[in-house]
Motif scaffolding. Structure first.
Motif, short mmCIF file in Angstrom:
data_model
loop_
_atom_site.label_atom_id
_atom_site.label_comp_id
_atom_site.label_asym_id
_atom_site.label_seq_id
_atom_site.Cartn_x
_atom_site.Cartn_y
_atom_site.Cartn_z
N PRO A 224 0.82 -1.22 0.00
CA PRO A 224 0.00 0.00 0.00
C PRO A 224 0.85 1.27 0.00
N TYR A 225 0.34 2.32 -0.59
CA TYR A 225 1.10 3.56 -0.68
C TYR A 225 1.45 4.12 0.70
N VAL A 226 0.64 3.82 1.72
CA VAL A 226 0.92 4.31 3.07
C VAL A 226 2.01 3.50 3.75
N ARG A 227 2.58 2.52 3.06
CA ARG A 227 3.71 1.76 3.58
C ARG A 227 4.98 2.05 2.78
N ARG A 228 4.90 3.02 1.88
CA ARG A 228 6.07 3.40 1.08
C ARG A 228 6.71 4.63 1.72
N PRO A 229 8.05 4.65 1.84
CA PRO A 229 8.71 5.81 2.44
C PRO A 229 8.32 7.10 1.74
N ALA A 230 8.07 8.13 2.51
CA ALA A 230 7.71 9.43 1.94
C ALA A 230 8.87 9.98 1.13
N PRO A 231 8.59 10.62 0.00
CA PRO A 231 9.67 11.18 -0.81
C PRO A 231 10.27 12.41 -0.13
N ALA A 232 11.49 12.73 -0.52
CA ALA A 232 12.15 13.92 0.04
C ALA A 232 11.36 15.18 -0.30
N ARG A 233 10.77 15.20 -1.50
CA ARG A 233 9.91 16.30 -1.92
C ARG A 233 8.69 15.70 -2.62
N PRO A 234 7.54 16.34 -2.52
CA PRO A 234 6.35 15.79 -3.16
C PRO A 234 6.52 15.53 -4.65
#
Length: 435
Positions: A224-234
Motif C-alpha cells: 500500500p502507498y501508506v507503507r512506502r517511504p515518503a519522498p524527500a519532496r512531493p
C-alpha cells in the motif's frame, strides 16, 4: 471513503497519492481521429512508429490517410524490434534525431509504443544510454524536461504502455529486461480503437490478456502507498506508489472483465464484444498500474524473457527465440501469489472471485492456493506453457534467473513481502511446473 487497507500510515511513510494518466479516447473507429488530434497538438512534421507487420494492415493506412488529410508531413519508421533491445532503441533514436519531428505517433503493441517513447527521449535529450535507465542497472537520471507530444495508438489489448510513463527493453549485456520510468515518457494522448484487435491471432490475445490480468492483480496486491517511504519532496513521489484507492478502482473492474471475456476473446476472433471488453480492461489496468506499480511477477519476467534460449511461440513472428511479455509474466504468477497471500488474504480472495473462482467457504489461509489454482486453470484454458519448464527452463537455470530478476528493484520493492535472492530462487523453483 478509503478502504481498510489504507487507514494507518506507517512511520516515515507517505500519506498521499497522485493520479496521472494520458488523455484517452476510446471507441471503435477512433483511429481515424489521429490526424486532427496531432494537428491540435501543434504537430506539423510527425514521426510515425510502427512495425513491418502492422505496416501491411489497413490500420496503418487509416493512420497515414488521417495524417495526410490533416496536412501533416510524415516520416515513417517500421523497423521496431519485437521485444525491443537497447540496440534497437538506439537505432530508433538515431532515426528520430535525423527526422527532427515535432511530434510522434505510435501504432502497434507495447514494443512499438515503448520504442517510440525511447526514441522521443534520446532524440530530445541525448545522453549515454544508461543515464535514464532505472537503478541499479542504470543511473536513473531524471529526464531534463518535457518531451515532444506523443499520440499512442495501441493495437493489442495488453501492455497499457499507451497510458504509462514506463518503457521496457532487453539490455543485451545483462541478458535481462529493464526499463526507464519517468512521467515525461507518458504519451500525451492515447487513441484506443478496439477494431485493431480483430486481426490478432488467438495466441497474441492470450499472452497480452494475461499481461493485463497480472497488471491488475499485481497492482491490487502491491504494498500500500501508506507503507512506502515518503519522498524527500512531493515532486519526487514515484509512479510506482503502491496500491491506492484510485488504482483499486481500475484493478477491480479489469479483473472482473478478464474473468468474463478473456477465454471468449481468445477462442473467437469474431467475438467483437469480448475483444472490445479486453481492450477496455487493458486500458483500466494500464491506468491502475501506471499509478500503483506492478511487482514480483513482472520483475521475474524480465529475466525469463532475457535468458530465453530456443523457445518459439506460435502466433508470433518466427526467427530469434522469444518468450512474449505476457507469457513471461504469467508463468511466475501462481507461485508468487501463493507466497504473497498471507499479507492480504482478503485481497487475494477478492481477486480470485472477480476472475471467476468459487471462494465460498475459503478461509484466509486458503487465499494463495485458491488464487493460484484459478490462474493455473486460466493458463491451461488459453494455451499457456506449463510454467517455466514449458518455455525451456530447468533447475539448472534457477540461479541465473534469480540474478537476472534481483536488479529489478523498482518492481520488487513494490511487492507486499520481501523479495530476497533466496525467495526469488524458491519462487522460480515453484514456477517450473504447475500441472
Amino acid at each position: 471513503m478509503l478502504c481498510r487497507h489504507y487507514h494507518l500510515v506507517g512511520e516515515g511513510c507517505d500519506s498521499a497519492f497522485t493520479v496521472d494518466t494520458s488523455r484517452i479516447t476510446f471507441g471503435r473507429g477512433c483511429l481515424a481521429e489521429v490526424g486532427d488530434r496531432a494537428k491540435a497538438l501543434g504537430m506539423k512534421r510527425v514521426a510515425l512508429f510502427s512495425d513491418e507487420r502492422m505496416a501491411r494492415l489497413e490500420h496503418f493506412q487509416k493512420v497515414r490517410q488521417s495524417l495526410s488529410a490533416a496536412g501533416l508531413d510524415v516520416a515513417v519508421y517500421t523497423d521496431v524490434h519485437v521485444e525491443p533491445t537497447d540496440q534497437s532503441f538506439l537505432e530508433a533514436a538515431r532515426f528520430a534525431s535525423e527526422a527532427r519531428p515535432d511530434g510522434y505517433i505510435s501504432l502497434g503493441g507495447g514494443s512499438v509504443i515503448d520504442t517510440c517513447k525511447g526514441a522521443n527521449l534520446y532524440a530530445t535529450y541525448p545522453a549515454d544510454f544508461l543515464a535514464y535507465v532505472n537503478v541499479p542497472v542504470g543511473q536513473g537520471r531524471a529526464v531534463p524536461g518535457p518531451l515532444k507530444p506523443h499520440i499512442a495508438c495501441p493495437t493489442t489489448s495488453g501492455t497499457g504502455s499507451e497510458v504509462t510513463g514506463i518503457t521496457i527493453f532487453d539490455l543485451l549485456s545483462l541478458k535481462a529486461k529493464t526499463g526507464i520510468a519517468a512521467l515525461a515518457l507518458r504519451p500525451t494522448e492515447a487513441l484506443i480503437d478496439p477494431d485493431c484487435t480483430a486481426t490478432l491471432p488467438s495466441e497474441v490475445v492470450a499472452a497480452s490478456g494475461l499481461d493485463v490480468l497480472s497488471h491488475a492483480l499485481e497492482s491490487y496486491t502491491a504494498r500500500p502507498y501508506v507503507r512506502r517511504p515518503a519522498p524527500a519532496r512531493p515532486s519526487l513521489r514515484p509512479m510506482s506508489q503502491g496500491a491506492n484507492p484510485w488504482s483499486d478502482l481500475g484493478c477491480r473492474e479489469a479483473l472482473r472483465l478478464m474473468g468474463l471475456y478473456l477465454e471468449r476473446g481468445v477462442a473467437d476472433a469474431q467475438d467483437h464484444e469480448a475483444r472490445e471488453q479486453l481492450m477496455w480492461a487493458a486500458t483500466l489496468a494500464g491506468i491502475a498500474f501506471g499509478n500503483a506499480g506492478v511487482h514480483a511477477p513482472h520483475g521475474m519476467a524480465y529475466a525469463v524473457a532475457g535468458l530465453v534460449r530456443d523457445f518459439h511461440p506460435s502466433g508470433y513472428p518466427q526467427g530469434e527465440p522469444l518468450v512474449p511479455h505476457g507469457m513471461s509474466v504469467i508463468v511466475n504468477a501462481p507461485a508468487v501469489f501463493r507466497y504473497t497471500a498471507e499479507v492480504s488474504p482478503e485481497r487475494h480472495l477478492e481477486a480470485a472471485e472477480w476472475l471467476g473462482a468459487d471462494v465460498r467457504g475459503a478461509a484466509p489461509a486458503d487465499a494463495g492456493e485458491v488464487l493460484a489454482r484459478k490462474l493455473i486453470q486460466i493458463m491451461r484454458t488459453v494455451g499457456m506453457p506449463n510454467g517455466l519448464g514449458g518455455v525451456g527452463y530447468t533447475e539448472a537455470d534457477l540461479i541465473p534467473l534469480t540474478e537476472g530478476a534481483y536488479p529489478q528493484q523498482r518492481l520488487l520493492q513494490n511487492a507486499p513481502r520481501e523479495m530476497s535472492r533466496p525467495v526469488l530462487t524458491e519462487l522460480f523453483r515453484q514456477a517450473l511446473r504447475y500441472w
